[in-house]
Design a protein around this motif. Structure first.
Motif, short mmCIF file in Angstrom:
data_model
loop_
_atom_site.label_atom_id
_atom_site.label_comp_id
_atom_site.label_asym_id
_atom_site.label_seq_id
_atom_site.Cartn_x
_atom_site.Cartn_y
_atom_site.Cartn_z
N ASN A 328 6.97 -5.65 5.03
CA ASN A 328 7.32 -4.37 4.40
C ASN A 328 7.73 -4.53 2.94
O ASN A 328 8.14 -3.56 2.30
CB ASN A 328 8.45 -3.69 5.17
N ASP A 334 -0.97 -5.70 -2.54
CA ASP A 334 -0.56 -4.47 -1.87
C ASP A 334 -0.62 -3.31 -2.86
O ASP A 334 -0.35 -3.47 -4.05
CB ASP A 334 0.87 -4.60 -1.32
N ARG A 420 0.17 -12.90 7.29
CA ARG A 420 -0.49 -11.63 6.90
C ARG A 420 -1.68 -11.95 6.01
O ARG A 420 -1.51 -12.60 4.97
CB ARG A 420 0.51 -10.71 6.20
N LYS A 422 -4.13 -9.45 5.04
CA LYS A 422 -4.73 -8.28 4.41
C LYS A 422 -3.67 -7.51 3.62
O LYS A 422 -2.56 -7.29 4.12
CB LYS A 422 -5.36 -7.36 5.46
N LYS A 424 -1.85 -4.21 2.06
CA LYS A 424 -1.55 -2.94 2.71
C LYS A 424 -1.65 -1.77 1.73
O LYS A 424 -1.41 -1.93 0.53
CB LYS A 424 -0.15 -2.97 3.33
N SER A 425 -1.95 -0.61 2.27
CA SER A 425 -1.97 0.61 1.47
C SER A 425 -0.57 1.19 1.41
O SER A 425 0.35 0.75 2.12
CB SER A 425 -2.93 1.63 2.09
N LYS A 427 0.41 3.95 2.61
CA LYS A 427 0.76 4.53 3.90
C LYS A 427 1.25 3.46 4.87
O LYS A 427 2.10 3.72 5.73
CB LYS A 427 -0.44 5.26 4.50
N GLU A 428 0.72 2.27 4.73
CA GLU A 428 1.10 1.17 5.63
C GLU A 428 2.41 0.51 5.22
O GLU A 428 3.11 -0.07 6.05
CB GLU A 428 -0.01 0.11 5.67
N MET A 429 2.72 0.58 3.92
CA MET A 429 3.93 -0.06 3.41
C MET A 429 5.11 0.91 3.43
O MET A 429 4.95 2.09 3.14
CB MET A 429 3.72 -0.54 1.97
N GLN A 430 6.28 0.43 3.78
CA GLN A 430 7.49 1.24 3.70
C GLN A 430 8.08 1.04 2.30
O GLN A 430 9.06 0.32 2.11
CB GLN A 430 8.48 0.84 4.78
#
Length: 435
Positions: A328, A334, A420, A422, A424-425, A427-430
């Motif tokens: 996160n 990212d 990990r 890949k 993250k977008s 939306k995927e990241m907090q």
């Protein structure tokens, strides 16, 4: 052999020069930065060039900071290291001309954005704060330094491996405490850092000038130096690579001090590292063990090596899980929010450990209050709790969140980040999305 690679960087226009060379010493990183930074041999702050040559000896923070950064863009360092606005007035006296090329880095410092708003509020608050916490930090440092020598000497007297391991624990604590001091102007306590086989001068580059300013990106030496063994930047990895990196982590932690000492020694011979008298400080500890413990060279070397390895293990356990590596937390690749306010970027690259803020000594020895420390690294760790409410108020105003996790999820999350593969977008990241 240098690997030529074309890679997009989220925070800069260029992929760092020399990032993929075999010998990744901090001074080599600076050489690459001089190539990348469009500073034209001077000191660059934002889009202006300054010649600080005549100011080096008079610099309140010590001449080392200016000597090592000549020919680079020091915008991020200047913004975070000078809080009250006085330095801006001094800097104007050394203006030469505007830079001919745009800045390599994408960070912004708008007066009405998060970072500078918080910076003004902290500057207003600092004169009201009691300096007692800074004195307490000095006392803790001196007491722990005594424990380093006492446990090391006693381990030698009794040829006791367990005491050597304990000495390594205190040696790591001294390293972390001394880190609190080398962020500031030159002082003798920062050189206690060198007892661990690391040097404060190198860490002022790899940690202060690199990791603190370009956290979790290609320009972060504290990621680069561990590759290819530990890879926190999300990229394609085989199952074997993922398993090996997780199993290898504790071994890498143990080897950190010896590895650093090794490449520095090689650097002396290939003239990539300049030898300084302060580089002899690490030998004070084994000399004390020899003369006050027992006069057996091989026992001294054995127990000293054990304490150094123990120090490396605790440094890895504490430092590499200090709040930067978790799925996160934003890493290179990212997706980041539109805009690049420096303060918002830092908050996305850090998650605070809420259970190491309970006391001054715990915070001082575990890189506590990590978000505030990254935003204002020259402030003593003892002062940071007094700025916590101001940070929360400013976060609320800008609709940001100070993310805080218990330490254990961050430790397990660090291993999850290692595997990990890949990016993250949003939306995927907090992440904090508001700038």
């Amino acid at each position: 052999m240098e690997r030529v690679e074309s890679v997009f960087s989220s925070i800069s226009d260029k992929y760092p020069t020399y990032r993929d060379t075999l010998l990744k010493v901090p001074f080599r990183w600076l050489d690459g930065k001089r190539i990348d930074d469009n500073a034209e041999g001077l000191w660059r702050v934002h889009d202006k060039l300054y010649d600080l040559t005549d100011f080096i000896e008079r610099h309140p923070g010590g001449k080392d900071w200016l000597e090592i950064t000549k020919g680079t863009d020091i915008t991020e360092a200047f913004e975070t290291h000078h809080i009250n606005g006085k330095a801006e007035g001094i800097l104007k006296k050394f203006y030469i001309r505007d830079a001919s090329e745009k800045r390599n880095y994408k960070f912004t410092y708008k007066d009405d954005a998060f970072f500078r708003t918080l910076k003004r509020r902290v500057a207003d608050l600092l004169p009201e704060l009691d300096n007692k916490p800074k004195k307490i930090s000095e006392i803790i440092s001196d007491l722990n330094l005594s424990l380093v020598f006492i446990t090391s000497i006693l381990a030698c007297k009794d040829n006791n491996i367990y005491l050597a391991l304990l000495a390594g624990f205190f040696l790591n604590a001294q390293l972390v405490i001394a880190h609190n001091f080398f962020h500031r102007k030159d002082n003798w306590r920062m050189f206690c850092f060198n007892l661990s086989l690391f040097t404060a001068r190198e860490w002022r580059i790899s940690h202060v000038m690199s990791h603190h300013l370009y956290t979790n990106t290609y320009y972060d030496l504290e990621i680069t130096l561990f590759e290819p063994y530990l890879q926190w930047i999300p990229r394609p990895k085989t199952l074997t690579q993922k398993i090996i990196s997780c199993l290898l982590s504790p071994v890498v932690w143990i080897c950190i001090p010896l590895f650093t000492f090794g490449y520095r020694t090689i650097g002396y011979f290939v003239k990539a590292v300049e030898f300084k008298l302060e580089d002899l400080i690490p030998y004070i500890l084994p000399i004390a063990m020899y003369y006050f413990g027992q006069n057996d060279f091989f026992i001294v070397i054995k127990l000293w090596s054990i304490s150094i390895a123990s120090c490396g293990f605790f440094l890895g356990l504490i430092g590499l899980n200090a709040g930067h590596h978790h799925p996160n937390i934003a890493h290179e690749g990212d997706e980041l929010p539109n805009g690049m306010d420096f303060g918002v970027f830092q908050m996305n690259a850090i998650i605070d450990r809420k259970d190491v803020k309970s006391s001054h000594i715990v915070a001082l020895t575990t890189f506590g209050h990590h978000t505030l420390h990254h935003l204002f690294p020259t402030l003593d760790h003892g002062l940071l709790p007094k700025l916590h409410d101001t940070l929360l108020e400013t976060c609320k105003e800008f609709e940001l969140e100070l993310r805080e996790y218990p330490w254990w999820p961050l430790i397990t999350g660090q291993f999850a980040q290692l595997i990990r593969d890949k990016p993250k977008s949003l939306k995927e990241m907090q992440l904090n999305h508001t700038l």
